[in-house]
Write an enzyme that holds these catalytic residues in place. Structure first.
Site, PDB file in Angstrom:
ATOM      1  N   ARG A  48       5.465  14.226   6.452  1.00  0.00           N
ATOM      2  CA  ARG A  48       4.295  12.955   6.446  1.00  0.00           C
ATOM      3  C   ARG A  48       3.304  13.519   6.905  1.00  0.00           C
ATOM      4  O   ARG A  48       2.938  14.139   7.276  1.00  0.00           O
ATOM      5  CB  ARG A  48       5.214  11.718   6.840  1.00  0.00           C
ATOM      6  CG  ARG A  48       6.037  12.270   8.085  1.00  0.00           C
ATOM      7  CD  ARG A  48       5.348  12.569   9.887  1.00  0.00           C
ATOM      8  NE  ARG A  48       3.753  12.549  10.152  1.00  0.00           N
ATOM      9  CZ  ARG A  48       3.243  12.283  10.488  1.00  0.00           C
ATOM     10  NH1 ARG A  48       3.254  14.100  10.943  1.00  0.00           N
ATOM     11  NH2 ARG A  48       2.285  10.943  11.063  1.00  0.00           N
ATOM     12  N   ARG A  95       4.901   7.317  -2.128  1.00  0.00           N
ATOM     13  CA  ARG A  95       4.358   6.702  -1.516  1.00  0.00           C
ATOM     14  C   ARG A  95       3.022   6.053  -1.286  1.00  0.00           C
ATOM     15  O   ARG A  95       2.512   6.907  -2.539  1.00  0.00           O
ATOM     16  CB  ARG A  95       4.227   7.205   0.170  1.00  0.00           C
ATOM     17  CG  ARG A  95       5.906   8.347   0.928  1.00  0.00           C
ATOM     18  CD  ARG A  95       5.493   8.037   2.172  1.00  0.00           C
ATOM     19  NE  ARG A  95       5.766   7.084   3.272  1.00  0.00           N
ATOM     20  CZ  ARG A  95       5.064   7.553   4.609  1.00  0.00           C
ATOM     21  NH1 ARG A  95       5.481   9.239   5.073  1.00  0.00           N
ATOM     22  NH2 ARG A  95       5.144   6.839   5.054  1.00  0.00           N
ATOM     23  N   ASP A 242      -4.727   6.053   6.433  1.00  0.00           N
ATOM     24  CA  ASP A 242      -4.569   6.581   5.740  1.00  0.00           C
ATOM     25  C   ASP A 242      -4.920   6.837   3.935  1.00  0.00           C
ATOM     26  O   ASP A 242      -4.947   6.826   3.365  1.00  0.00           O
ATOM     27  CB  ASP A 242      -2.306   6.205   5.148  1.00  0.00           C
ATOM     28  CG  ASP A 242      -1.742   6.786   6.532  1.00  0.00           C
ATOM     29  OD1 ASP A 242      -2.034   6.397   7.708  1.00  0.00           O
ATOM     30  OD2 ASP A 242      -0.761   7.522   5.664  1.00  0.00           O
TER      31      ASP A 242
HETATM   32  O1  MRU Z   1       3.600   6.958   7.834  1.00  0.00           O
HETATM   33  P1  MRU Z   1       2.988   8.316   8.080  1.00  0.00           P
HETATM   34  O2  MRU Z   1       3.728   9.335   9.531  1.00  0.00           O
HETATM   35  O3  MRU Z   1       3.316   9.115   7.252  1.00  0.00           O
HETATM   36  O4  MRU Z   1       2.419   7.625   8.625  1.00  0.00           O
HETATM   37  C1  MRU Z   1       1.097   8.367   8.993  1.00  0.00           C
HETATM   38  C2  MRU Z   1      -0.188   8.094   9.462  1.00  0.00           C
HETATM   39  O5  MRU Z   1      -0.185   7.168   9.906  1.00  0.00           O
HETATM   40  C3  MRU Z   1      -1.547   8.929  10.242  1.00  0.00           C
HETATM   41  O6  MRU Z   1      -1.874   8.433  11.208  1.00  0.00           O
HETATM   42  C4  MRU Z   1      -2.489   9.230   8.949  1.00  0.00           C
HETATM   43  O7  MRU Z   1      -1.696   9.837   8.034  1.00  0.00           O
HETATM   44  C5  MRU Z   1      -3.554   9.962   9.171  1.00  0.00           C
HETATM   45  S1  MRU Z   1      -2.509  11.519   9.695  1.00  0.00           S
HETATM   46  C6  MRU Z   1      -4.107  12.565   9.999  1.00  0.00           C
END
Ligand code: MRU
Length: 352
Positions: A48, A95, A242
């Site tokens: 993730r 996703r 993201d």
């Molecule tokens: O649901 P996730 O764990 O994939 O969410 C990740 C995040 O929100 C991070 O802060 C984001 O992807 C930045 S990672 C460098």
């Protein structure tokens, strides 16, 4: 220099992914030998973090293209291109929020379309492309660190949310990369990691990375952040992203918006650290960013045990949007963007 933590490992024909669902209890890798295995790993959060899922999907495309070349070695070129597009759509459905996923898929598909050769040649090229996206991501993160480190005071308590470290990228990290770079520059920093309910990326992953690398860290439950700020322990808040819309509104892990509001109330700078591949100029503002809704069970259960009554209604948005007016600056590998973001982000994205 090899990265100390390697969540994504390419092993000639398959992808080994550190199973982030099992950290910090166990360090085990999942072997993904098919495109379906890779997509499943993204969907179920074995891997993730926005940059990490982009790089992973690129390897997934390479695995899928190789399987096609083995099944149909003499396929017409049109059929090869159709398979590449099918794989792209397949991974795009894993996703919805992190734009790095779509950025990586577009890039892989674009390279495949322009390449000459048969199915096997395209599969080889996609493998090379995935490897270079991996290397590029680490280089980009180090550059983000170089631009971000000067913004960190010589002595600082730094609040962060979710996990933005080696685990969320090919290596080094974005926001946690800035913290690593600040330490390397001799700054005396102390990380305050929000636990990040419900998936606990802060408690399970950020705290694990910090402890492993002896970065001073204190773990907080999410609700404690504002009061720790009020007590003067936080000088900077820094998070990843993201998706950054054209006007600077930023989607990141649920709870980030609360951190930004609390930082504003306490006069603390709030930084976003993200690669250019996270900036989506085709999304005008935060309202247009698709927000993933995840399984209610992530909220009602902890480590398999119910912590809420059966039948309760749950909302589990995995991300929220921080409006750009709460963001002090956005740190990228090409430099630091400040308001007005419509101009500064366009300039950085256009720059080479
Ligand atoms: O649901 P996730 O764990 O994939 O969410 C990740 C995040 O929100 C991070 O802060 C984001 O992807 C930045 S990672 C460098």
């Amino acid at each position: 220099m090899p990265e100390a933590i390697q969540p994504i490992q390419w092993k000639r024909t398959s992808l080994h992914l550190l199973d982030q669902r099992k950290l910090p209890r166990e360090e085990v890798y999942v072997d993904c030998a098919t495109a379906e295995d890779v997509a499943d790993a993204i969907r179920t959060m074995v891997v993730r973090g926005a940059p990490a899922i982009g790089v992973t999907a690129a390897f997934g495309m390479a695995i899928g293209a190789r399987a096609f070349a083995e099944r149909q070695p003499r396929a017409e070129r049109r059929a090869v291109d159709a398979e590449v597009s099918r794989l792209k759509d397949f991974f795009a459905a894993t996703r919805p929020t992190a734009v790095n996923l779509f950025w990586a898929l577009e890039r892989v598909e674009g390279i495949a379309r322009k390449a000459p050769g048969d199915a096997s040649a395209v599969a080889t090229l996609l493998e090379e492309t995935a490897k270079s996206l991996y290397d590029e991501d680490i280089a980009v993160n180090r550059a983000i660190g170089d631009h971000g480190a000067p913004l960190i005071p010589a002595e600082a308590g730094i609040l962060t949310h979710c996990n933005t470290g080696s685990l969320a990228t090919a290596g080094f990290g974005t926001a946690l990369g800035v913290i690593r770079a600040a330490r390397a520059a001799g700054k005396n920093v102390h990380v305050f990691a929000d636990e990040t309910r419900p998936f606990l990326q802060g408690a399970r992953l950020t705290a694990w990375e910090c402890v492993k690398e002896r970065i001073p860290v204190t773990l907080l439950c999410d609700g404690a952040a504002a009061s720790i700020m009020k007590r003067g322990k936080i000088q900077v808040a820094i998070v990843g992203a993201d998706r950054v819309a054209a006007n600077g509104d930023t989607a990141n892990k649920i709870g980030t918006y609360s951190v930004a509001l609390a930082a504003k109330a306490h006069g603390i700078p709030f930084y976003v650290a993200a690669p250019i591949s996270t900036i989506d100029l085709s999304t005008p503002n935060g309202d247009a960013i698709p927000i993933e809704q995840r399984d209610p069970r992530e909220v009602t259960h902890l480590a398999g045990h119910a912590v809420a009554p059966e039948g309760v209604t749950v909302e589990n948005p995995s991300f929220d949007v921080t409006p750009s007016d709460l963001i002090t600056a956005i740190i990228t590998e090409r430099g630091v963007a400040r308001a007005p973001y419509v101009d500064s982000l366009r300039r950085l994205v256009g720059a080479r």
